[in-house]
Motif scaffolding. Structure first.
Motif, PDB file in Angstrom:
ATOM      1  N   TYR A 145      46.617  50.117   2.600  1.00 39.49           N
ATOM      2  CA  TYR A 145      47.640  51.194   2.767  1.00 39.49           C
ATOM      3  C   TYR A 145      48.785  51.091   1.970  1.00 39.49           C
ATOM      4  CZ  TYR A 145      51.395  54.050   5.129  1.00 39.49           C
ATOM      5  OH  TYR A 145      52.270  54.943   5.108  1.00 39.49           O
ATOM      6  N   TRP A 146      49.489  50.079   1.793  1.00 42.04           N
ATOM      7  CA  TRP A 146      50.565  49.996   0.950  1.00 42.04           C
ATOM      8  C   TRP A 146      50.361  49.997  -0.448  1.00 42.04           C
ATOM      9  CZ3 TRP A 146      55.404  50.488   2.811  1.00 42.04           C
ATOM     10  CH2 TRP A 146      55.462  50.293   4.065  1.00 42.04           C
ATOM     11  N   PHE A 158      51.186  54.499   8.399  1.00 43.26           N
ATOM     12  CA  PHE A 158      49.930  53.929   8.486  1.00 43.26           C
ATOM     13  C   PHE A 158      49.230  54.420   9.673  1.00 43.26           C
ATOM     14  CE2 PHE A 158      47.455  50.120   9.998  1.00 43.26           C
ATOM     15  CZ  PHE A 158      46.485  50.122   8.952  1.00 43.26           C
ATOM     16  N   ASP A 159      49.814  54.538  10.906  1.00 46.23           N
ATOM     17  CA  ASP A 159      49.088  55.270  12.025  1.00 46.23           C
ATOM     18  C   ASP A 159      48.785  56.611  11.873  1.00 46.23           C
ATOM     19  OD1 ASP A 159      50.001  52.789  13.279  1.00 46.23           O
ATOM     20  OD2 ASP A 159      50.997  53.830  14.756  1.00 46.23           O
ATOM     21  N   ASP A 160      49.575  57.433  11.280  1.00 42.75           N
ATOM     22  CA  ASP A 160      49.093  58.835  10.835  1.00 42.75           C
ATOM     23  C   ASP A 160      47.874  58.666  10.007  1.00 42.75           C
ATOM     24  OD1 ASP A 160      50.499  59.881  12.849  1.00 42.75           O
ATOM     25  OD2 ASP A 160      52.031  60.718  11.676  1.00 42.75           O
ATOM     26  N   THR A 161      47.799  57.823   8.721  1.00 45.83           N
ATOM     27  CA  THR A 161      46.909  58.033   7.832  1.00 45.83           C
ATOM     28  C   THR A 161      45.700  57.666   8.643  1.00 45.83           C
ATOM     29  OG1 THR A 161      48.339  57.389   6.013  1.00 45.83           O
ATOM     30  CG2 THR A 161      46.135  56.573   5.709  1.00 45.83           C
ATOM     31  N   ILE A 162      45.672  56.608   9.570  1.00 44.12           N
ATOM     32  CA  ILE A 162      44.269  56.037  10.295  1.00 44.12           C
ATOM     33  C   ILE A 162      43.973  57.442  10.939  1.00 44.12           C
ATOM     34  CG2 ILE A 162      43.739  54.801  12.141  1.00 44.12           C
ATOM     35  CD1 ILE A 162      45.316  52.569  11.298  1.00 44.12           C
ATOM     36  N   ARG A 163      44.970  58.234  11.750  1.00 48.90           N
ATOM     37  CA  ARG A 163      44.256  59.187  12.557  1.00 48.90           C
ATOM     38  C   ARG A 163      43.737  60.186  11.855  1.00 48.90           C
ATOM     39  NH1 ARG A 163      48.446  62.340  16.778  1.00 48.90           N
ATOM     40  NH2 ARG A 163      46.808  63.851  17.677  1.00 48.90           N
ATOM     41  N   TYR A 164      44.467  60.736  10.690  1.00 49.34           N
ATOM     42  CA  TYR A 164      44.086  61.972  10.059  1.00 49.34           C
ATOM     43  C   TYR A 164      43.121  61.815   8.664  1.00 49.34           C
ATOM     44  CZ  TYR A 164      47.749  64.023  13.034  1.00 49.34           C
ATOM     45  OH  TYR A 164      48.597  64.261  14.032  1.00 49.34           O
ATOM     46  N   SER A 165      43.310  60.781   8.106  1.00 48.35           N
ATOM     47  CA  SER A 165      42.574  60.635   7.052  1.00 48.35           C
ATOM     48  C   SER A 165      42.309  58.907   6.606  1.00 48.35           C
ATOM     49  CB  SER A 165      43.349  60.904   5.775  1.00 48.35           C
ATOM     50  OG  SER A 165      42.754  60.859   4.592  1.00 48.35           O
ATOM     51  N   PRO A 166      41.428  58.632   7.459  1.00 42.77           N
ATOM     52  CA  PRO A 166      41.073  57.022   7.139  1.00 42.77           C
ATOM     53  C   PRO A 166      40.323  56.700   6.361  1.00 42.77           C
ATOM     54  CG  PRO A 166      39.625  58.048   9.160  1.00 42.77           C
ATOM     55  CD  PRO A 166      40.750  59.053   8.763  1.00 42.77           C
TER      56      PRO A 166
END
Length: 328
Positions: A145-146, A158-166
């Motif tokens: 992610y980083w 990070f949390d929203d990336t997992i939720r919307y675009s993993p």
């Protein structure tokens, strides 16, 4: 030495190269798991030829693995074609300078997770040796992610990336199914697994074992040159994500421009270059640890990877619970 099937060669390339070289070994990932370090150390070995940088050929047209290679220019979608003679010649050209006595290798952090690469590698390089590095998938995902933050490829925390675009970030940690694809096509003796956490504790021991795997002399390597490609972190995340969103059309431009294509990435304007420079001055990057992952996110990922990688210890012959928290 591996020779390319003449059916893949055009007349010009056939007459301009007496002997065509292709890799004897591949460092195939996972991403953010010390593949760059292994590449760097082996590149100093006199018995090894490995091109600078990552070639990224066998999954060049796989949109899930290489989204940067797909471009829309003048309202037309364009992408590289893996099976074109142009791409084959381009790949082969990376190894033209290898000496006859040298082993030839290449490095890609994406081949392990690719769905297309295993069969393509098997078709082209049936006797190749494969080196895969595995890292605790929770830590690997966060490091990935980083990396995407730095390269302008993510626009959320990070949390929203997992939720919307993993996408790649999460799925690249599903090691069991990835390794099973290779084990269906290659003999286990052709595959070497390196556990990242063990490697960073004793790189000399593991580089020696890699040299033994490749049948080359380990005594010529200088292990004091070991480095682990530390990544920089922006001072403030939110402004960096804002600039990533604004400049998203330029992300991955360097990847597409290295390919032998008639089209190139979108050219940055003077304004965007100036904006990027000002932002880097106000929000500089430094070699520091990123903020801690939220505890509930860590628990979720640990459960997810424990389920997806069930049986991985038996598959690789290593008790991964001694190295990772995200394994049963």
């Amino acid at each position: 030495m591996i020779s390319l099937d003449p059916s893949h060669m055009n007349k010009a390339s056939a007459t301009s190269h007496a002997v065509e070289r292709l890799p004897d070994f591949i460092i195939g990932g996972a991403m953010k798991s010390a593949t760059t370090t292994i590449h760097s150390l082996l590149s100093h070995h006199p018995e090894v030829f490995i091109p600078k940088g990552e070639v990224l050929y066998f999954d060049v047209d796989e949109i899930a693995a290489r989204p940067d290679n797909f471009s829309k220019i003048n309202n037309e979608w364009l992408f590289p074609e893996y099976d074109s003679p142009q791409m084959s010649d381009w790949y082969r050209s990376h190894f033209a300078e290898a000496k006859e006595h040298q082993l030839v290798g290449e490095d890609s952090p994406t081949y392990l997770a690719s769905e297309k690469a295993p069969q393509r590698i098997r078709n082209t390089l049936p006797d190749v040796k494969l080196i895969f590095t595995l890292r605790d998938p929770v830590e690997r995902a966060y490091s990935h992610y980083w990396h995407y933050v730095r390269t302008g490829r993510v626009f959320f925390n990070f949390d929203d990336t997992i939720r919307y675009s993993p996408g790649n970030i999460i799925q690249r940690g599903f090691y069991r199914v990835q390794l099973e694809r290779y084990l269906e096509l290659f003999d286990a003796s052709q595959i070497k697994i390196i556990i990242f956490e063990s490697f960073i504790r004793d790189p000399a021991q593991h580089l020696t074992s890699i040299c033994d795997f490749l049948n080359i002399n380990h005594e010529v390597l200088d292990f004091t040159e070991s480095h682990f490609n530390p990544g920089k972190v922006p001072r403030w995340l939110s402004p960096q994500l804002m600039i990533n969103r604004y400049l998203r059309r330029y992300a991955g431009r360097n990847q597409i421009e290295r390919l032998p294509l008639q089209f190139k990435g979108v050219e940055e304007t003077l304004w965007t270059k100036f904006l990027r420079r000002v932002h880097r001055t106000i929000n500089p990057w430094s070699l520091q640890k990123p903020p801690k992952m939220a505890s509930n996110t860590r628990r979720f990922l640990t459960r997810l990877y424990s389920k997806e990688n069930r049986g991985l210890s038996e598959l690789v012959g290593v008790d991964l619970s001694k190295h990772w928290n995200s394994i049963e």
